[in-house]
Design a protein around this motif. Structure first.
Motif, PDB file in Angstrom:
ATOM      1  N   ALA A   4      45.782  98.545  27.675  1.00 29.60           N
ATOM      2  CA  ALA A   4      46.469  97.799  28.725  1.00 29.60           C
ATOM      3  C   ALA A   4      47.135  98.792  29.672  1.00 29.60           C
ATOM      4  CB  ALA A   4      47.523  96.875  28.126  1.00 29.60           C
ATOM      5  N   PHE A   5      47.007  98.535  30.936  1.00 32.78           N
ATOM      6  CA  PHE A   5      47.693  99.307  31.967  1.00 32.78           C
ATOM      7  C   PHE A   5      48.792  98.416  32.527  1.00 32.78           C
ATOM      8  CE2 PHE A   5      43.718 101.465  31.723  1.00 32.78           C
ATOM      9  CZ  PHE A   5      43.894 102.736  32.225  1.00 32.78           C
ATOM     10  N   SER A  29      44.031 107.420  40.076  1.00 34.86           N
ATOM     11  CA  SER A  29      43.491 107.964  38.826  1.00 34.86           C
ATOM     12  C   SER A  29      43.457 106.902  37.731  1.00 34.86           C
ATOM     13  CB  SER A  29      44.273 109.195  38.375  1.00 34.86           C
ATOM     14  OG  SER A  29      45.597 108.857  38.019  1.00 34.86           O
ATOM     15  N   GLN A  30      44.416 105.990  37.717  1.00 37.06           N
ATOM     16  CA  GLN A  30      44.393 104.909  36.737  1.00 37.06           C
ATOM     17  C   GLN A  30      43.235 103.950  37.003  1.00 37.06           C
ATOM     18  OE1 GLN A  30      48.378 103.162  36.050  1.00 37.06           O
ATOM     19  NE2 GLN A  30      49.143 105.029  36.991  1.00 37.06           N
ATOM     20  N   TRP A  31      42.940 103.691  38.259  1.00 37.19           N
ATOM     21  CA  TRP A  31      41.815 102.835  38.601  1.00 37.19           C
ATOM     22  C   TRP A  31      40.503 103.492  38.159  1.00 37.19           C
ATOM     23  CZ3 TRP A  31      39.405  98.733  38.782  1.00 37.19           C
ATOM     24  CH2 TRP A  31      38.295  98.488  39.588  1.00 37.19           C
ATOM     25  N   GLU A  79      55.652  89.713  26.946  1.00 33.05           N
ATOM     26  CA  GLU A  79      54.716  88.604  26.777  1.00 33.05           C
ATOM     27  C   GLU A  79      53.282  89.037  27.054  1.00 33.05           C
ATOM     28  OE1 GLU A  79      56.172  85.342  29.093  1.00 33.05           O
ATOM     29  OE2 GLU A  79      57.951  85.105  27.818  1.00 33.05           O
ATOM     30  N   PHE A  80      53.097  89.861  28.067  1.00 35.89           N
ATOM     31  CA  PHE A  80      51.771  90.384  28.393  1.00 35.89           C
ATOM     32  C   PHE A  80      51.217  91.195  27.226  1.00 35.89           C
ATOM     33  CE2 PHE A  80      49.660  94.271  30.182  1.00 35.89           C
ATOM     34  CZ  PHE A  80      48.459  93.684  30.535  1.00 35.89           C
ATOM     35  N   LEU A  81      52.001  92.116  26.711  1.00 35.47           N
ATOM     36  CA  LEU A  81      51.538  92.971  25.615  1.00 35.47           C
ATOM     37  C   LEU A  81      51.370  92.183  24.320  1.00 35.47           C
ATOM     38  CD1 LEU A  81      53.648  96.153  26.385  1.00 35.47           C
ATOM     39  CD2 LEU A  81      51.189  95.815  26.774  1.00 35.47           C
ATOM     40  N   TRP A  88      46.153 100.653  22.820  1.00 35.80           N
ATOM     41  CA  TRP A  88      46.812 101.687  23.621  1.00 35.80           C
ATOM     42  C   TRP A  88      47.462 101.039  24.836  1.00 35.80           C
ATOM     43  CZ3 TRP A  88      47.140 106.579  21.924  1.00 35.80           C
ATOM     44  CH2 TRP A  88      46.260 106.965  20.924  1.00 35.80           C
ATOM     45  N   LEU A  89      48.519 101.692  25.321  1.00 33.04           N
ATOM     46  CA  LEU A  89      49.204 101.272  26.539  1.00 33.04           C
ATOM     47  C   LEU A  89      49.297 102.461  27.468  1.00 33.04           C
ATOM     48  CD1 LEU A  89      50.965  99.358  28.271  1.00 33.04           C
ATOM     49  CD2 LEU A  89      52.937 100.194  26.973  1.00 33.04           C
ATOM     50  N   TYR A  90      48.953 102.246  28.731  1.00 37.93           N
ATOM     51  CA  TYR A  90      49.086 103.291  29.739  1.00 37.93           C
ATOM     52  C   TYR A  90      50.054 102.771  30.795  1.00 37.93           C
ATOM     53  CZ  TYR A  90      47.732 107.053  32.915  1.00 37.93           C
ATOM     54  OH  TYR A  90      47.737 108.152  33.725  1.00 37.93           O
TER      55      TYR A  90
END
Length: 99
Positions: A4-5, A29-31, A79-81, A88-90
């Motif tokens: 998840a970003f 860079s994340q995209w 709530e999203f997570l 993983w979380l970025y």
């Protein structure tokens, strides 16, 4: 694998959507990273705060974008997570310019 970003300034979504105000090296860079991960078989979801309504979902190049809404930010992220349960979380927080 699932990642998840957190897109706190909607920069990843701006690049993905081709919006003219898309700026920022971190967001770009994340995209790029999100698309590479999708190509490698990962499930990628990006939480978007402003540009999508809460619960609204859209896909761009295999990357899922979901609106997390305008409510209190920590609750929205929680709530999203919680609902996505990524491996993983970025999260790379950019700064917003006021001038």
């Amino acid at each position: 694998m699932k990642i998840a970003f957190i897109d706190s300034n909607d920069g990843i979504y701006a690049y993905a959507s081709g919006l003219p105000w898309a700026v920022g090296g971190a967001e770009w860079s994340q995209w790029v990273l999100s698309r590479v991960l999708v190509d490698a078989g990962w499930s990628v979801i990006v939480g978007v705060r402003d540009r999508l309504n809460a619960g609204e979902r859209t896909f761009v190049d295999g990357v899922e974008f979901v609106g997390i809404g305008q409510r209190q930010i920590l609750l929205a992220w929680h709530e999203f997570l919680w609902s996505y349960r990524p491996d993983w979380l970025y999260w790379s927080e950019g700064s917003r310019s006021s001038g």
